[in-house]
Write a protein that holds these residues in place. Structure first.
Motif, PDB file in Angstrom:
ATOM      1  N   PHE A  96       0.822  -1.207   0.000  1.00  0.00           N
ATOM      2  CA  PHE A  96       0.000   0.000   0.000  1.00  0.00           C
ATOM      3  C   PHE A  96       0.859   1.261   0.000  1.00  0.00           C
ATOM      4  CE2 PHE A  96      -4.343  -1.522   1.830  1.00  0.00           C
ATOM      5  CZ  PHE A  96      -4.360  -2.542   0.888  1.00  0.00           C
ATOM      6  N   ALA A  97       2.081   1.163   0.515  1.00  0.00           N
ATOM      7  CA  ALA A  97       2.961   2.326   0.637  1.00  0.00           C
ATOM      8  C   ALA A  97       3.844   2.523  -0.594  1.00  0.00           C
ATOM      9  CB  ALA A  97       3.827   2.197   1.883  1.00  0.00           C
ATOM     10  N   LYS A  98       3.701   1.670  -1.591  1.00  0.00           N
ATOM     11  CA  LYS A  98       4.483   1.831  -2.820  1.00  0.00           C
ATOM     12  C   LYS A  98       3.859   2.896  -3.707  1.00  0.00           C
ATOM     13  CE  LYS A  98       6.116  -2.963  -3.135  1.00  0.00           C
ATOM     14  NZ  LYS A  98       6.117  -4.182  -3.995  1.00  0.00           N
ATOM     15  N   VAL A  99       4.715   3.651  -4.376  1.00  0.00           N
ATOM     16  CA  VAL A  99       4.240   4.632  -5.344  1.00  0.00           C
ATOM     17  C   VAL A  99       4.900   4.355  -6.687  1.00  0.00           C
ATOM     18  CG1 VAL A  99       3.812   6.426  -3.623  1.00  0.00           C
ATOM     19  CG2 VAL A  99       6.040   6.296  -4.721  1.00  0.00           C
ATOM     20  N   ASN A 100       4.231   4.740  -7.771  1.00  0.00           N
ATOM     21  CA  ASN A 100       4.834   4.566  -9.081  1.00  0.00           C
ATOM     22  C   ASN A 100       5.711   5.771  -9.415  1.00  0.00           C
ATOM     23  OD1 ASN A 100       3.098   6.627  -9.870  1.00  0.00           O
ATOM     24  ND2 ASN A 100       1.640   5.263 -10.877  1.00  0.00           N
TER      25      ASN A 100
ATOM     26  N   LEU B   2      -6.109   0.968  -5.984  1.00  0.00           N
ATOM     27  CA  LEU B   2      -6.808  -0.202  -6.514  1.00  0.00           C
ATOM     28  C   LEU B   2      -7.486  -1.007  -5.405  1.00  0.00           C
ATOM     29  CD1 LEU B   2      -4.269  -1.399  -9.247  1.00  0.00           C
ATOM     30  CD2 LEU B   2      -6.436  -0.188  -9.569  1.00  0.00           C
ATOM     31  N   ALA B   3      -6.831  -1.112  -4.242  1.00  0.00           N
ATOM     32  CA  ALA B   3      -7.434  -1.837  -3.118  1.00  0.00           C
ATOM     33  C   ALA B   3      -8.720  -1.144  -2.656  1.00  0.00           C
ATOM     34  CB  ALA B   3      -6.442  -1.927  -1.961  1.00  0.00           C
ATOM     35  N   SER B   4      -8.695   0.174  -2.612  1.00  0.00           N
ATOM     36  CA  SER B   4      -9.886   0.930  -2.216  1.00  0.00           C
ATOM     37  C   SER B   4     -10.997   0.781  -3.243  1.00  0.00           C
ATOM     38  CB  SER B   4      -9.531   2.417  -2.046  1.00  0.00           C
ATOM     39  OG  SER B   4      -8.504   2.591  -1.082  1.00  0.00           O
ATOM     40  N   VAL B   5     -10.611   0.793  -4.537  1.00  0.00           N
ATOM     41  CA  VAL B   5     -11.590   0.655  -5.606  1.00  0.00           C
ATOM     42  C   VAL B   5     -12.238  -0.725  -5.593  1.00  0.00           C
ATOM     43  CG1 VAL B   5     -11.880   0.530  -8.107  1.00  0.00           C
ATOM     44  CG2 VAL B   5     -10.574   2.392  -7.109  1.00  0.00           C
TER      45      VAL B   5
END
Length: 499
Positions: free
Chosen positions: A343-347, A357-360
């Protein structure tokens, strides 16, 4: 105090104010105009447009007092939150501050409850938007419209934080212009100076000419409070978004200082106009909705369709902000080890893809439950998240009581926004919130909401307490990520860098 390293823009001096980048890998992609409009639009939810008629029917003109009481609560809570956010801007906002001030269990609990609240809101707003769109284009089924709306706004949030900010700037702008125009045109009609108005222009007479200002008794004010309190949720979003702005302290300070006039104009002002244009017991207020009825009384053609456009804008704005807010809270939880590390990864664009995506996915699940199991699964989700807004405000109160001392000991120069009459007004605000929760337990329409919300909160708190005991917090995570000018630069870790 071990502040985490902060990244500054290439070639910039770390001592220059307003140009530091978030230390957690998020990009400072929100401009000042984005933050200003997010702050203004954050207090204008779809609930103001579609829910005010019920409050007017229950309390009459005294609903103004209900809005005033809840508005004062929001002002005080935002002042407390602004004090902490201006001193230490963080994408986890009150969850990160609760982590520091009350303990890891508190940050874990309120963070997950807040995430849960917003992903359920995604389903509610997607369905509300789909109903309006299906009315315009019935060839597309309602579930398809809900899917389309969710996909479009997910793509917007995945693109970049600037895309979210730009969409929200225009969504919120439409709401602000619409309500501003409504208040001005309505007041002109109230005093009989609007050319071509069909309204008799009775001045303030309608506030007392149908049974007085308190037609249903003083107790109806508290009933009104319960009906309007949840339409104020969202004003705290600006403190999460500030962590991705160019000058977070300035943005938070400005938003905190302006919350009083925003609530006064958009909530009290617009409801006051409705109540002065029409008697509170006019049947059209309930049948058509308060704002449509008011516009009809003036003689504005196609008032219903105009209001549908505005409500759809409010719904899309709430969806857009809800997805952003849920993802940033999930990101912060992941960063602190209270959610999966992914969850703490960013692109490469600084977007927390996995958190979004997890929230969606949960939001899509809630939308599906709304169609497949509306009276069971979705009703449980709705009721069990209903009182979370009040829980969040209560936690902010108790956190600020602890954080004031911590901040004054460690970095008093950063406390540029201060809660008034501390600690007395903080305690009074907390007591008012507890009173509202207690009153809800004795209200037939809200008892189940409070009990189910308390049940879910108890489960989450229990998990948080267990995790705090079995997984002590590392020293490096002892303080929320800050934007300190004198910190050591460090590059964010992105998904690309991790391979």
């Amino acid at each position: 105090m071990n502040p985490q390293p902060t990244l500054t823009k290439a070639g910039a001096s770390a001592g220059e104010p307003g140009i530091s980048q978030p230390s957690d890998g998020l990009k400072a992609g929100l401009k000042n105009r984005h933050l200003s409009m997010i702050a203004i639009g954050g207090v204008i939810g779809a609930g103001l447009f579609v829910g005010s008629s019920g409050g007017i029917a229950a309390a009459g003109p005294a609903i103004l007092v209900s809005y005033l009481l809840v508005g004062m609560l929001v002002v005080f809570v935002m002042r407390m939150l602004g004090e902490m956010a201006a001193a230490s801007p963080n994408s986890g906002s009150f969850s990160a501050y609760a982590d520091r001030g009350l303990g890891r269990w508190a940050g874990f609990s309120i963070g997950w409850l807040y995430w849960f609240f917003w992903v359920v809101v995604l389903a509610v707003e997607a369905t509300a938007g789909a109903v309006i769109l299906e009315g315009w284009i019935p060839a597309v089924p309602q579930w398809a419209w809900a899917l389309i709306v969710m996909v479009v706004l997910t793509a917007t949030n995945l693109a970049s934080v600037a895309s979210y900010g730009e969409f929200e700037f225009w969504f919120a702008g439409i709401k602000v212009v619409a309500i501003g125009a409504f208040v001005v045109i309505g007041l002109l009609a109230v005093f009989g100076v609007l050319p071509g108005s069909d309204n008799p222009g009775a001045g303030f007479a309608h506030l007392t000419d149908a049974g007085g200002f308190l037609p249903n008794g003083a107790g109806a004010i508290l009933t009104g409070v319960l009906m309007v309190v949840f339409s104020f949720m969202g004003s705290e979003i600006v403190t999460l978004a500030a962590g991705e702005s160019e000058d977070p302290r300035r943005a938070v300070t400005k938003a905190t200082n302006s919350v009083i006039w925003r609530i006064a104009v958009f909530y009290l002002g617009s409801i006051f106009v409705v109540l002065t244009l029409l008697p509170w017991n006019d049947k059209s207020i309930v049948e058509k909705g308060s704002y449509v009825a008011a516009l009809d009384s003036i003689g504005i053609p196609h008032a219903g369709q105009i209001m549908n456009v505005i409500v759809l804008t409010a719904v899309l704005s709430c969806l857009n902000s809800g997805l952003y807010t849920a993802s940033r809270m999930a990101f912060s939880l992941g960063e602190r080890g209270d959610a999966p590390k992914s969850f703490a990864k960013v692109n490469g664009k600084g977007v927390p893809t996995t958190a979004i995506l997890a929230s969606v996915v949960f939001g899509f699940g809630a939308v599906w439950a709304n169609y497949a199991y509306k009276d069971t699964v979705f009703l449980f989700l709705l009721n069990s998240s209903g009182a979370v807004a009040l829980f969040v405000w209560l936690v902010i109160c108790f956190t600020q009581l602890r954080m004031r001392g911590i901040l004054m000991r460690e970095a008093p120069e950063k406390v540029t926004v201060k809660m008034w009459l501390f600690p007395y007004l903080t305690w009074a605000t907390a007591a008012m919130i507890v009173f509202v929760l207690g009153y809800m337990l004795f209200d037939d329409a809200n008892r189940e909401v409070v009990l189910l919300s308390l049940l879910v909160a108890a489960v989450v708190v229990a998990i948080g307490l267990v995790l705090q005991r079995v997984r002590p917090k590392p020293a490096a995570d002892a303080v929320p990520a800050q934007r300190t000018e004198d910190a050591v630069p460090a590059a964010p870790v992105t998904e690309d860098a991790r391979g």
